[in-house]
Scaffold this motif. Structure first.
Motif, PDB file in Angstrom:
ATOM      1  N   GLU A  72       0.755  -1.222  -0.052  1.00  0.00           N
ATOM      2  CA  GLU A  72       0.029   0.149   0.208  1.00  0.00           C
ATOM      3  C   GLU A  72       0.979   1.262   0.080  1.00  0.00           C
ATOM      4  O   GLU A  72       1.912   1.036   0.737  1.00  0.00           O
ATOM      5  CB  GLU A  72      -0.861  -0.179   1.099  1.00  0.00           C
ATOM      6  CG  GLU A  72      -1.840  -1.245   1.261  1.00  0.00           C
ATOM      7  CD  GLU A  72      -2.837  -1.128   2.393  1.00  0.00           C
ATOM      8  OE1 GLU A  72      -2.799  -0.190   3.009  1.00  0.00           O
ATOM      9  OE2 GLU A  72      -3.684  -2.049   2.583  1.00  0.00           O
ATOM     10  N   GLY A  73       0.369   2.380  -0.599  1.00  0.00           N
ATOM     11  CA  GLY A  73       1.349   3.578  -0.693  1.00  0.00           C
ATOM     12  C   GLY A  73       0.026   4.758  -0.742  1.00  0.00           C
ATOM     13  O   GLY A  73      -1.182   4.493  -0.405  1.00  0.00           O
ATOM     14  N   PHE A  74       0.613   5.823  -1.421  1.00  0.00           N
ATOM     15  CA  PHE A  74      -0.306   6.833  -1.272  1.00  0.00           C
ATOM     16  C   PHE A  74       0.279   8.053  -2.427  1.00  0.00           C
ATOM     17  O   PHE A  74       1.403   7.874  -2.724  1.00  0.00           O
ATOM     18  CB  PHE A  74      -0.329   7.530   0.064  1.00  0.00           C
ATOM     19  CG  PHE A  74       0.689   8.061   0.412  1.00  0.00           C
ATOM     20  CD1 PHE A  74       0.975   9.665   0.147  1.00  0.00           C
ATOM     21  CD2 PHE A  74       1.694   7.662   0.993  1.00  0.00           C
ATOM     22  CE1 PHE A  74       2.351  10.314   0.704  1.00  0.00           C
ATOM     23  CE2 PHE A  74       3.063   8.072   1.627  1.00  0.00           C
ATOM     24  CZ  PHE A  74       3.091   9.415   1.518  1.00  0.00           C
ATOM     25  N   HIS A  75      -0.486   8.984  -2.784  1.00  0.00           N
ATOM     26  CA  HIS A  75      -0.049  10.197  -3.261  1.00  0.00           C
ATOM     27  C   HIS A  75      -0.815  11.384  -2.691  1.00  0.00           C
ATOM     28  O   HIS A  75      -1.792  11.001  -2.174  1.00  0.00           O
ATOM     29  CB  HIS A  75      -0.368  10.114  -4.941  1.00  0.00           C
ATOM     30  CG  HIS A  75      -1.765  10.313  -5.327  1.00  0.00           C
ATOM     31  ND1 HIS A  75      -2.611  11.556  -5.143  1.00  0.00           N
ATOM     32  CD2 HIS A  75      -2.676   9.713  -5.736  1.00  0.00           C
ATOM     33  CE1 HIS A  75      -3.691  11.508  -5.743  1.00  0.00           C
ATOM     34  NE2 HIS A  75      -3.960  10.373  -6.029  1.00  0.00           N
ATOM     35  N   SER A  76      -0.011  12.424  -2.691  1.00  0.00           N
ATOM     36  CA  SER A  76      -0.642  13.708  -1.993  1.00  0.00           C
ATOM     37  C   SER A  76      -1.254  14.589  -3.050  1.00  0.00           C
ATOM     38  O   SER A  76      -0.819  14.649  -4.254  1.00  0.00           O
ATOM     39  CB  SER A  76       0.516  14.369  -1.249  1.00  0.00           C
ATOM     40  OG  SER A  76       1.631  14.870  -2.172  1.00  0.00           O
ATOM     41  N   ASN A  77      -2.342  15.383  -2.734  1.00  0.00           N
ATOM     42  CA  ASN A  77      -2.930  16.002  -3.596  1.00  0.00           C
ATOM     43  C   ASN A  77      -2.401  17.483  -3.357  1.00  0.00           C
ATOM     44  O   ASN A  77      -1.685  17.793  -2.168  1.00  0.00           O
ATOM     45  CB  ASN A  77      -4.506  16.220  -3.080  1.00  0.00           C
ATOM     46  CG  ASN A  77      -5.254  15.046  -3.776  1.00  0.00           C
ATOM     47  OD1 ASN A  77      -4.936  14.719  -4.979  1.00  0.00           O
ATOM     48  ND2 ASN A  77      -6.035  14.534  -3.026  1.00  0.00           N
ATOM     49  N   GLU A 124      -7.825   9.645  -8.591  1.00  0.00           N
ATOM     50  CA  GLU A 124      -6.996   9.635  -9.611  1.00  0.00           C
ATOM     51  C   GLU A 124      -6.717  11.023  -9.814  1.00  0.00           C
ATOM     52  O   GLU A 124      -7.528  11.712  -9.745  1.00  0.00           O
ATOM     53  CB  GLU A 124      -7.293   9.025 -10.658  1.00  0.00           C
ATOM     54  CG  GLU A 124      -6.270   9.157 -11.946  1.00  0.00           C
ATOM     55  CD  GLU A 124      -5.182   8.001 -11.798  1.00  0.00           C
ATOM     56  OE1 GLU A 124      -4.146   8.468 -12.271  1.00  0.00           O
ATOM     57  OE2 GLU A 124      -5.306   7.092 -11.194  1.00  0.00           O
ATOM     58  N   LEU A 125      -5.377  11.440  -9.952  1.00  0.00           N
ATOM     59  CA  LEU A 125      -4.913  12.742 -10.202  1.00  0.00           C
ATOM     60  C   LEU A 125      -5.006  12.648 -11.753  1.00  0.00           C
ATOM     61  O   LEU A 125      -4.356  11.905 -12.728  1.00  0.00           O
ATOM     62  CB  LEU A 125      -3.627  13.120  -9.917  1.00  0.00           C
ATOM     63  CG  LEU A 125      -3.325  13.667  -8.385  1.00  0.00           C
ATOM     64  CD1 LEU A 125      -2.104  13.630  -7.923  1.00  0.00           C
ATOM     65  CD2 LEU A 125      -4.203  14.809  -8.363  1.00  0.00           C
ATOM     66  N   VAL A 126      -5.721  13.954 -12.382  1.00  0.00           N
ATOM     67  CA  VAL A 126      -6.224  14.014 -13.858  1.00  0.00           C
ATOM     68  C   VAL A 126      -5.665  15.308 -14.334  1.00  0.00           C
ATOM     69  O   VAL A 126      -5.906  16.318 -13.690  1.00  0.00           O
ATOM     70  CB  VAL A 126      -7.637  13.771 -14.363  1.00  0.00           C
ATOM     71  CG1 VAL A 126      -7.798  14.014 -15.587  1.00  0.00           C
ATOM     72  CG2 VAL A 126      -7.992  12.372 -13.978  1.00  0.00           C
ATOM     73  N   TYR A 127      -4.658  15.353 -15.290  1.00  0.00           N
ATOM     74  CA  TYR A 127      -4.319  16.406 -15.809  1.00  0.00           C
ATOM     75  C   TYR A 127      -5.372  17.206 -16.630  1.00  0.00           C
ATOM     76  O   TYR A 127      -5.965  16.594 -17.609  1.00  0.00           O
ATOM     77  CB  TYR A 127      -2.967  16.406 -16.559  1.00  0.00           C
ATOM     78  CG  TYR A 127      -2.437  17.780 -17.245  1.00  0.00           C
ATOM     79  CD1 TYR A 127      -1.593  18.483 -16.510  1.00  0.00           C
ATOM     80  CD2 TYR A 127      -2.609  18.139 -18.544  1.00  0.00           C
ATOM     81  CE1 TYR A 127      -1.248  19.619 -17.141  1.00  0.00           C
ATOM     82  CE2 TYR A 127      -1.683  19.000 -19.127  1.00  0.00           C
ATOM     83  CZ  TYR A 127      -1.550  19.903 -18.286  1.00  0.00           C
ATOM     84  OH  TYR A 127      -0.860  21.175 -18.827  1.00  0.00           O
ATOM     85  N   GLY A 132      -4.029  23.671 -17.105  1.00  0.00           N
ATOM     86  CA  GLY A 132      -2.690  23.369 -17.110  1.00  0.00           C
ATOM     87  C   GLY A 132      -2.166  23.034 -15.435  1.00  0.00           C
ATOM     88  O   GLY A 132      -1.228  23.265 -14.815  1.00  0.00           O
ATOM     89  N   VAL A 133      -3.312  22.355 -14.872  1.00  0.00           N
ATOM     90  CA  VAL A 133      -3.155  21.696 -13.384  1.00  0.00           C
ATOM     91  C   VAL A 133      -3.672  20.397 -13.489  1.00  0.00           C
ATOM     92  O   VAL A 133      -4.434  19.710 -14.297  1.00  0.00           O
ATOM     93  CB  VAL A 133      -4.117  22.587 -12.507  1.00  0.00           C
ATOM     94  CG1 VAL A 133      -3.630  24.301 -12.378  1.00  0.00           C
ATOM     95  CG2 VAL A 133      -5.515  22.491 -12.835  1.00  0.00           C
ATOM     96  N   ASN A 134      -3.250  19.673 -12.418  1.00  0.00           N
ATOM     97  CA  ASN A 134      -3.686  18.328 -12.180  1.00  0.00           C
ATOM     98  C   ASN A 134      -4.837  18.504 -10.910  1.00  0.00           C
ATOM     99  O   ASN A 134      -4.709  19.421 -10.054  1.00  0.00           O
ATOM    100  CB  ASN A 134      -2.532  17.657 -11.339  1.00  0.00           C
ATOM    101  CG  ASN A 134      -1.644  17.067 -12.106  1.00  0.00           C
ATOM    102  OD1 ASN A 134      -1.959  16.737 -13.588  1.00  0.00           O
ATOM    103  ND2 ASN A 134      -0.395  17.446 -11.873  1.00  0.00           N
TER     104      ASN A 134
END
Length: 246
Positions: A72-77, A124-127, A132-134
């Motif tokens: 398990e892991g993560f991403h930060s917003n 999910e992070l979407v571009y 010009g942002v995620n």
């Protein structure tokens, strides 16, 4: 933004053909946003997450190993989205992944590897190209396969090749493709480790097509990239490098 992390692991060899590695990682984050948009977008927040890891390796049998991985892991917003007064997003987003694979040296001077994997994100992070942002989006799921070969052709020359396939989807209706998620990647390289001070390499990568928008109505074109690099070591303490990038 500030963060601190702690990781502990334990490796055990249970039998001649079974070993394991168990790990646990803890992460803590703090965010302090001073926005020009005013108090409604400024503020402080914090979040923490614990991520377990597990790996099991079976073998070797006839110079071949099988393995199972879970982690398990993560991403930060973006911190600016975590302190807004209207619909703030979670600072840390959990990911869960697993993999099963095989490594073998059954062919002399050749290492072959194959694996099947899957990865789930809670968001999910979407571009967003227009801005010009995620930005955070729906939950997502990926699964795929990877194949690789590493061949010692000569004492001074190595050939390696990789192929990766990924099936990526958003868990939402009305368009479930993940923008900019490439589906196929092929890589081939030649490496000269060292010959009387000279080393270098040549690598070709083929990036396949992928969706540019959730409904898959626009797709990127395949791209081929070729890079070369040569390095020469002289007078023991000096090196000169030339790289050609395409």
């Amino acid at each position: 933004e500030g963060s601190v992390a702690l990781y502990v692991t334990s490796t055990q060899k249970w039998t001649r053909w079974l070993r394991s590695e168990i790990g646990l990682r803890g992460d803590g984050y703090t965010f302090d946003v001073d926005s020009s948009l005013g108090a409604g977008a400024s503020g402080k927040t914090h979040d923490s997450i614990v991520s377990p890891k597990l790996a099991l390796v079976f073998g070797p049998w006839n110079r071949t190993e099988l393995y199972l991985n879970y982690g398990e892991g993560f991403h930060s917003n973006d911190a600016r989205g975590t302190t807004t007064a209207v619909d703030p997003v979670s600072p840390l987003v959990k990911a869960r992944g697993s993999e099963v694979g095989v490594n073998t040296f059954i062919i002399p001077d050749v290492k072959l590897s194959a694996s099947l994997w899957q990865l789930n994100f809670a968001s999910e992070l979407v571009y967003v190209g227009d801005e010009g942002v995620n930005e955070p989006s729906a939950a997502s799921r990926r699964y795929g396969a990877e194949l690789s070969a590493y061949w010692q052709l000569l004492n001074w020359l190595i050939l390696d090749a990789d192929y990766a396939y990924a099936h990526a989807r958003l868990n939402q209706a009305g368009g479930d493709r993940i923008p900019n998620s490439i589906e196929n990647v092929v890589s081939v390289g030649l490496t000269v480790p060292d010959i009387q001070g000279f080393s270098g390499g040549l690598r070709l990568r083929r990036l396949g097509a992928g969706p540019l928008i959730e409904d898959n109505s626009a797709r990127s074109k395949p791209t081929t990239v070729v890079n070369a690099q040569g390095t020469y070591r002289f007078l023991q303490d000096y090196t000169a490098t030339l790289a050609v990038l395409n």
